[in-house]
Design an enzyme around this catalytic site. Structure first.
Site, PDB file in Angstrom:
ATOM      1  N   LYS A  94       0.758  -1.116   0.010  1.00 47.01           N
ATOM      2  CA  LYS A  94      -0.006   0.050   0.019  1.00 47.01           C
ATOM      3  C   LYS A  94       0.905   1.226   0.134  1.00 47.01           C
ATOM      4  O   LYS A  94       1.913   1.233   0.552  1.00 47.01           O
ATOM      5  CB  LYS A  94      -1.010  -0.059   1.324  1.00 47.01           C
ATOM      6  CG  LYS A  94      -1.872  -1.262   1.434  1.00 47.01           C
ATOM      7  CD  LYS A  94      -2.874  -1.268   0.130  1.00 47.01           C
ATOM      8  CE  LYS A  94      -3.731  -2.293   0.246  1.00 47.01           C
ATOM      9  NZ  LYS A  94      -4.682  -2.447  -1.072  1.00 47.01           N
ATOM     10  N   HIS A 112      -9.436  -8.394  -9.703  1.00 43.63           N
ATOM     11  CA  HIS A 112      -9.022  -8.258  -8.022  1.00 43.63           C
ATOM     12  C   HIS A 112      -9.909  -9.270  -7.036  1.00 43.63           C
ATOM     13  O   HIS A 112     -10.787 -10.060  -7.456  1.00 43.63           O
ATOM     14  CB  HIS A 112      -9.787  -6.997  -7.593  1.00 43.63           C
ATOM     15  CG  HIS A 112      -9.888  -6.591  -6.160  1.00 43.63           C
ATOM     16  ND1 HIS A 112     -11.229  -6.616  -5.368  1.00 43.63           N
ATOM     17  CD2 HIS A 112      -8.993  -5.959  -5.450  1.00 43.63           C
ATOM     18  CE1 HIS A 112     -10.705  -6.386  -4.131  1.00 43.63           C
ATOM     19  NE2 HIS A 112      -9.464  -5.953  -4.053  1.00 43.63           N
TER      20      HIS A 112
END
Length: 392
Positions: free
Chosen positions: A182, A320
């Site tokens: 992230k 995803h």
């Protein structure tokens, strides 16, 4: 072949991880169970799905609109020429009375139901769903080996940059070779330290991707793009709002390495807009739609084929959701690879218990359907929903 009954129940996703935008502590997801009568005297089968992670449970529209429409439809109207339930026809039946646009309001509920139908069809035909998809959309057989990467590098309370290196080492010990971490949840300087720590234990920058989870406005997106470009990372994911196509195009014009997006797009028109208006480059950029959140597996397969006609290879798609639904789709359609969430999202993360990662690849399970039965913790939850289905 006909649908006998459908049920839904909501469950917490069992995670306190944070990305750049929110925590998953309150996140829920819907499990759907569908009972299917294969016909010809065969025993009914039960298909399952859940609406991935990152969006909340959506049982109300299922129960109020989509389940009743499927059960009211004439069974033969949902069959293909071979007499097999056609998920595309099931989606069409669920869309009756729906106004165009606003896809996310219904695409997740419908896509989860549609995915459960694929699980049931695979079980009725005694084939892995990946094999059913490969035969229907590719005229061949499923991939026996699929590339996987870890969706990790979360922001943890009290975490420091070097924690990323420790996490990656643990994934490497588990057989993974490529990792995504992230960015956007800390300062740019701190995120760059996290990237440097990650690269200290990876062979090169091509083994690392970063994900901003749509965090940045224009100024910060461009600042991150400038800082990240020299690294030559595998990809820079969701740098800005998914519908800000003008900013997407601006980023694509100044950021030479690959960009990626898609988990917050909910239909073919959204993806068409990304490609047409967002400056996405078929020779390098990636598309990461979440299958059960975007009308399901047929819609995903149709999107892949439509984009192939425009020069986008199947390898451009990395769906995803680190789960068996995405794994089946990648194996069935020959896509670029599959995300994985080892140790994250409780019962909803990971693959079957007997799936082993070797050199960054897994061999998809050969169980009939999607293979949820091989994931003991998840299947226990699914069975609790399936227990409420009518038998006949």
């Amino acid at each position: 072949m006909r649908i006998i009954d459908l049920q839904e129940a909501a469950f917490p996703v069992q995670s306190t991880m944070r990305n750049a935008v929110f925590s998953f502590a309150e996140m829920t997801t819907s499990i759907v169970a569908v009972r299917l009568d294969p016909g010809a005297g065969s025993t009914p089968v039960t298909g399952y799905a859940f609406n991935s992670t990152g969006r909340y449970a959506c049982g109300q529209p299922m129960r109020e609109r989509f389940f009743p429409r499927l059960l009211r439809a004439q069974p033969e109207s949902l069959l293909d020429a071979a007499g097999v339930l056609d998920p595309a026809r099931a989606v069409a039946a669920m869309l009756v009375g729906e106004k165009p646009g606003g896809h996310a309001e219904r695409s997740i509920a419908i896509g989860t139901i549609e995915t459960a139908l694929w699980d049931a069809i695979g079980k009725a035909q005694e084939l892995p769903t990946a094999e059913v998809l490969a035969r229907r959309y590719r005229g061949g057989t499923m991939q026996r080996k699929v590339s996987v990467y870890v969706g990790g590098g979360w922001y943890r309370p009290g975490g420091v940059a070097k924690d990323v290196a420790d996490e990656i080492r643990s994934h490497q010990a588990g057989g993974y070779t490529h990792v995504k971490i992230k960015v956007g949840g800390a300062s740019l300087d701190e995120d760059l330290r996290r990237i440097d720590c990650a690269l200290s234990v990876l062979p090169d920058s091509g083994h690392l991707a970063v994900d901003a989870n749509c965090k940045f406005q224009r100024e910060e997106a461009l600042r991150y793009a400038e800082a990240l470009a020299p690294y030559g990372l595998r990809w820079f994911e969701e740098p800005c709002d998914p519908n800000d196509y003008s900013l997407m195009a601006e980023l694509a014009s100044v950021y030479a390495p690959p960009l990626s997006a898609g988990e917050n797009l909910y239909g073919m028109q959204d993806v068409t807009n990304l490609v047409r208006l967002g400056g996405w480059r078929s020779e390098k950029d990636l598309i990461q739609v979440d299958p059960p959140q975007s009308y399901g597996l047929h819609a995903f397969a149709s999107m892949v084929r439509a984009l192939e006609a425009q020069g986008w290879p199947a390898g451009s798609h990395f769906p995803h959701g680190g789960n068996q639904m995405s794994l089946a789709l990648v194996a069935g359609l020959g896509l670029g690879g599959c995300e994985a969430y080892p140790g994250v999202f409780g019962s909803f993360g990971g693959f079957a218990d007997d799936t082993h990662v070797e050199g960054g690849f897994v061999h998809p399970p050969q169980r009939p359907g999607i293979g949820f039965e091989g994931h003991s913790a998840l299947h226990a939850l699914m069975s609790s929903v399936g227990a409420g289905l009518k038998a006949h």
